[in-house]
Design a protein around this motif. Structure first.
Motif, PDB file in Angstrom:
ATOM      1  N   ALA A 289       0.825  -1.204   0.000  1.00 22.84           N
ATOM      2  CA  ALA A 289       0.000   0.000   0.000  1.00 22.84           C
ATOM      3  C   ALA A 289       0.863   1.259   0.000  1.00 22.84           C
ATOM      4  O   ALA A 289       0.594   2.221  -0.733  1.00 22.84           O
ATOM      5  N   MET A 290       1.914   1.270   0.817  1.00 21.34           N
ATOM      6  CA  MET A 290       2.806   2.427   0.856  1.00 21.34           C
ATOM      7  C   MET A 290       3.514   2.624  -0.475  1.00 21.34           C
ATOM      8  O   MET A 290       3.687   3.760  -0.941  1.00 21.34           O
ATOM      9  N   ALA A 291       3.916   1.530  -1.099  1.00 21.38           N
ATOM     10  CA  ALA A 291       4.577   1.622  -2.403  1.00 21.38           C
ATOM     11  C   ALA A 291       3.636   2.201  -3.444  1.00 21.38           C
ATOM     12  O   ALA A 291       4.051   2.995  -4.301  1.00 21.38           O
ATOM     13  N   ARG A 292       2.371   1.791  -3.377  1.00 21.78           N
ATOM     14  CA  ARG A 292       1.372   2.350  -4.302  1.00 21.78           C
ATOM     15  C   ARG A 292       1.298   3.865  -4.156  1.00 21.78           C
ATOM     16  O   ARG A 292       1.241   4.611  -5.154  1.00 21.78           O
ATOM     17  N   ASP A 293       1.318   4.339  -2.902  1.00 26.36           N
ATOM     18  CA  ASP A 293       1.252   5.779  -2.680  1.00 26.36           C
ATOM     19  C   ASP A 293       2.497   6.490  -3.205  1.00 26.36           C
ATOM     20  O   ASP A 293       2.404   7.593  -3.756  1.00 26.36           O
ATOM     21  N   LEU A 294       3.656   5.886  -3.047  1.00 27.14           N
ATOM     22  CA  LEU A 294       4.882   6.494  -3.564  1.00 27.14           C
ATOM     23  C   LEU A 294       4.819   6.655  -5.079  1.00 27.14           C
ATOM     24  O   LEU A 294       5.239   7.680  -5.632  1.00 27.14           O
ATOM     25  N   LEU A 295       4.285   5.654  -5.749  1.00 30.01           N
ATOM     26  CA  LEU A 295       4.125   5.728  -7.202  1.00 30.01           C
ATOM     27  C   LEU A 295       3.084   6.774  -7.584  1.00 30.01           C
ATOM     28  O   LEU A 295       3.294   7.582  -8.497  1.00 30.01           O
ATOM     29  N   SER A 296       1.958   6.764  -6.897  1.00 33.76           N
ATOM     30  CA  SER A 296       0.856   7.662  -7.248  1.00 33.76           C
ATOM     31  C   SER A 296       1.210   9.129  -7.039  1.00 33.76           C
ATOM     32  O   SER A 296       0.709  10.001  -7.749  1.00 33.76           O
ATOM     33  N   THR A 297       2.068   9.397  -6.075  1.00 33.38           N
ATOM     34  CA  THR A 297       2.463  10.782  -5.810  1.00 33.38           C
ATOM     35  C   THR A 297       3.727  11.189  -6.558  1.00 33.38           C
ATOM     36  O   THR A 297       4.234  12.304  -6.361  1.00 33.38           O
ATOM     37  N   GLY A 298       4.255  10.300  -7.375  1.00 30.71           N
ATOM     38  CA  GLY A 298       5.401  10.630  -8.203  1.00 30.71           C
ATOM     39  C   GLY A 298       6.736  10.599  -7.491  1.00 30.71           C
ATOM     40  O   GLY A 298       7.734  11.115  -8.007  1.00 30.71           O
ATOM     41  N   LEU A 299       6.799   9.972  -6.307  1.00 31.68           N
ATOM     42  CA  LEU A 299       8.039   9.937  -5.552  1.00 31.68           C
ATOM     43  C   LEU A 299       8.981   8.823  -6.004  1.00 31.68           C
ATOM     44  O   LEU A 299      10.119   8.745  -5.538  1.00 31.68           O
ATOM     45  N   CYS A 300       8.507   7.955  -6.866  1.00 29.20           N
ATOM     46  CA  CYS A 300       9.366   6.937  -7.475  1.00 29.20           C
ATOM     47  C   CYS A 300       8.723   6.501  -8.783  1.00 29.20           C
ATOM     48  O   CYS A 300       7.562   6.821  -9.064  1.00 29.20           O
ATOM     49  N   ASP A 301       9.475   5.770  -9.584  1.00 32.36           N
ATOM     50  CA  ASP A 301       8.944   5.235 -10.842  1.00 32.36           C
ATOM     51  C   ASP A 301       8.786   3.719 -10.794  1.00 32.36           C
ATOM     52  O   ASP A 301       7.995   3.153 -11.543  1.00 32.36           O
ATOM     53  N   ILE A 302       9.546   3.084  -9.945  1.00 32.84           N
ATOM     54  CA  ILE A 302       9.472   1.635  -9.740  1.00 32.84           C
ATOM     55  C   ILE A 302       9.500   1.399  -8.238  1.00 32.84           C
ATOM     56  O   ILE A 302      10.275   2.047  -7.517  1.00 32.84           O
ATOM     57  N   ALA A 303       8.661   0.482  -7.770  1.00 33.70           N
ATOM     58  CA  ALA A 303       8.674   0.139  -6.346  1.00 33.70           C
ATOM     59  C   ALA A 303       8.831  -1.370  -6.201  1.00 33.70           C
ATOM     60  O   ALA A 303       8.108  -2.146  -6.815  1.00 33.70           O
ATOM     61  N   VAL A 304       9.798  -1.761  -5.386  1.00 31.67           N
ATOM     62  CA  VAL A 304      10.025  -3.159  -5.033  1.00 31.67           C
ATOM     63  C   VAL A 304       9.473  -3.322  -3.625  1.00 31.67           C
ATOM     64  O   VAL A 304      10.040  -2.802  -2.668  1.00 31.67           O
ATOM     65  N   ALA A 305       8.328  -4.002  -3.511  1.00 34.12           N
ATOM     66  CA  ALA A 305       7.584  -3.956  -2.254  1.00 34.12           C
ATOM     67  C   ALA A 305       7.117  -5.337  -1.819  1.00 34.12           C
ATOM     68  O   ALA A 305       6.748  -6.167  -2.656  1.00 34.12           O
ATOM     69  N   GLY A 306       7.102  -5.555  -0.514  1.00 37.57           N
ATOM     70  CA  GLY A 306       6.613  -6.838  -0.013  1.00 37.57           C
ATOM     71  C   GLY A 306       6.905  -7.011   1.456  1.00 37.57           C
ATOM     72  O   GLY A 306       6.991  -6.037   2.215  1.00 37.57           O
ATOM     73  N   GLY A 307       7.062  -8.266   1.870  1.00 38.11           N
ATOM     74  CA  GLY A 307       7.294  -8.553   3.277  1.00 38.11           C
ATOM     75  C   GLY A 307       8.159  -9.777   3.456  1.00 38.11           C
ATOM     76  O   GLY A 307       8.247 -10.632   2.565  1.00 38.11           O
ATOM     77  N   THR A 308       8.807  -9.850   4.610  1.00 38.52           N
ATOM     78  CA  THR A 308       9.665 -11.001   4.924  1.00 38.52           C
ATOM     79  C   THR A 308       9.564 -11.301   6.412  1.00 38.52           C
ATOM     80  O   THR A 308       9.277 -10.416   7.214  1.00 38.52           O
ATOM     81  N   GLU A 309       9.780 -12.545   6.758  1.00 41.36           N
ATOM     82  CA  GLU A 309       9.772 -12.941   8.156  1.00 41.36           C
ATOM     83  C   GLU A 309      10.508 -14.254   8.327  1.00 41.36           C
ATOM     84  O   GLU A 309      10.365 -15.166   7.512  1.00 41.36           O
TER      85      GLU A 309
END
Length: 410
Positions: free
Chosen positions: A173-193
């Motif tokens: 969700a945060m990566a989507r916002d970064l893209l939508s607001t123009g703060l990045c062009d590609i987002a590598v996003a996910g989770g690990t545990e």
């Protein structure tokens, strides 16, 4: 209804799960619907002595990661491998991208708990001089995002949300916002545990959250079943590559799916229990629909949080029945993979993308039929073929964190 924002394309997937390395291994496993829980020698002597482990020992994991693996904790190693696969799947090459415009957002709920235990033992038995100089980098949860950024030479914004079992979905969700607001062009996003430790297992057991089917571990995780008794500890990582749909089209990339909306809310109710009526989760669900510009009746499928705990499944089942009364199909991957905690939201988002793409819904492991009180269309026994235009992926975490993602066919 709010106007739909510009869609974000999911152009790459990477998974490392108890099914093994790679997205295809995880997809085959959930389609087969056989729980991967097994006896875990690291948990010997505990009241619950089984888990769902990634089937790579430390040496194999280090070989896959390469020469920098010596400085990484297990969560970071998982994330690096999943991110590499996702970037490759997206058809991207780090050497060719503008690294300042690539964001990394990797959620992690608990960090390197096994390392905490190991280093504490060294301290108590041998003194401070025997504690590893790498103890802190291997423990802190943000180093998964940090090591992925280093590995990919991604120099844009880097974030590490920790929203317990919703961490992976929060990252997306945060990566989507970064893209939508123009703060990045590609987002590598996910989770690990990688929190299958003696301490974490004992702690969850004391809370009453874990299944106690020690006589039959492979039957322990059974989301929405009448006789469910808790979740199974698991580990892994899931990473998605996200781009603005227009940018993906411009470089000729074909999206696997579109992320068209998300909803996020906080219960502000209790550290570990949802409020009666799941009011916070319902708010997140409605927000996810509104942002995507669709109605509840447009939802064809739900990838449920489905932990196999009595309270969570009851609450979630009531939520789905109330908000989605037309009975969309339901799956719950934790029946196969166990509960990967901070990675779960990302792994399940990736599996939702595959479900949309392949038009196949994985059945819920160990479930013949949902509990009689649940009015749900749970997919059981065999994969179901279904044309899916819009799907939801639910993630709920301790602390009252709720995240719902809306994923649609391109």
């Amino acid at each position: 209804m709010n106007p739909a924002p510009s869609p974000v394309a999911v152009t790459g997937l990477g998974l490392l799960t108890p099914a093994g390395e790679g997205t295809e291994a995880a997809w085959r496993a959930v389609l087969a619907a056989r729980c991967l829980a097994a006896r875990d020698t690291a948990l010997t002597g505990l009241p619950v002595d089984f888990s769902c482990r990634v089937p790579l020992d430390d040496k194999a994991l280090d070989r896959r990661v390469g020469r920098k693996s010596w400085r990484m904790g297990r969560p970071a190693k998982f994330a690096v491998l999943a991110a590499r696969e996702a970037v490759h799947d997206a058809g991207l090459t780090p050497a060719d991208w503008d690294s300042t415009r690539v964001a990394v957002v990797i959620g992690c709920g608990m960090g390197g708990l096994e390392e905490v235990e190991a280093q504490h033992l060294r301290l108590e038995q041998h003194g401070a001089h025997q504690v590893s100089a790498l103890a802190i980098p291997k423990i802190i949860p943000n180093l998964a995002a940090g090591e992925v950024a280093i590995d990919l030479d991604a120099r844009g914004i880097s974030l590490a949300p920790a929203t317990a079992c919703a961490s992976g979905a929060t990252a997306i969700a945060m990566a989507r916002d970064l893209l939508s607001t123009g703060l990045c062009d590609i987002a590598v996003a996910g989770g690990t545990e990688a929190a299958v430790s003696r301490l974490a297992t004992a702690g969850f057991w004391r809370m009453g959250a874990l299944s106690e089917r020690t006589h039959a571990p492979a039957e322990a995780s059974r989301p929405f079943a009448a006789d469910r008794d808790g979740f199974v500890m698991a580990e892994g990582a899931g990473v998605l590559v996200l781009e603005r749909a227009a940018d993906a089209a411009a470089r000729g990339a074909r999206p696997r799916a579109l992320l068209t909306g998300y909803g996020s809310s906080t219960d502000a109710h209790h550290p570990t229990a949802p409020p009666e009526g799941a009011t916070g989760a319902e708010a997140a669900l409605h927000a996810a629909l509104a942002e995507a510009g669709i109605s509840p009746y447009d939802v064809d499928h739900v990838n449920a949080h489905g932990t196999s705990t009595p309270l969570n499944d009851t609450t979630e089942a009531a939520l789905i029945s109330r908000v989605l009364p037309h009975r969309p199909s339901i799956t719950a991957p934790k029946g196969v993979l166990g509960h990967t905690l901070g990675a779960a939201g990302a792994i399940e988002a990736a599996l939702t993308v595959l479900t949309i793409q392949h038009r196949r819904i994985p059945p819920i492991a160990n479930l013949q039929a949902p509990a009689p009180e649940f009015d749900l269309d749970c997919v059981t026994k065999q994969p179901r073929t279904q044309d899916i235009h819009a799907a939801l992926s639910h993630s709920f975490g301790f602390g009252g964190h709720n995240v719902v993602l809306t994923l649609q066919r391109p």
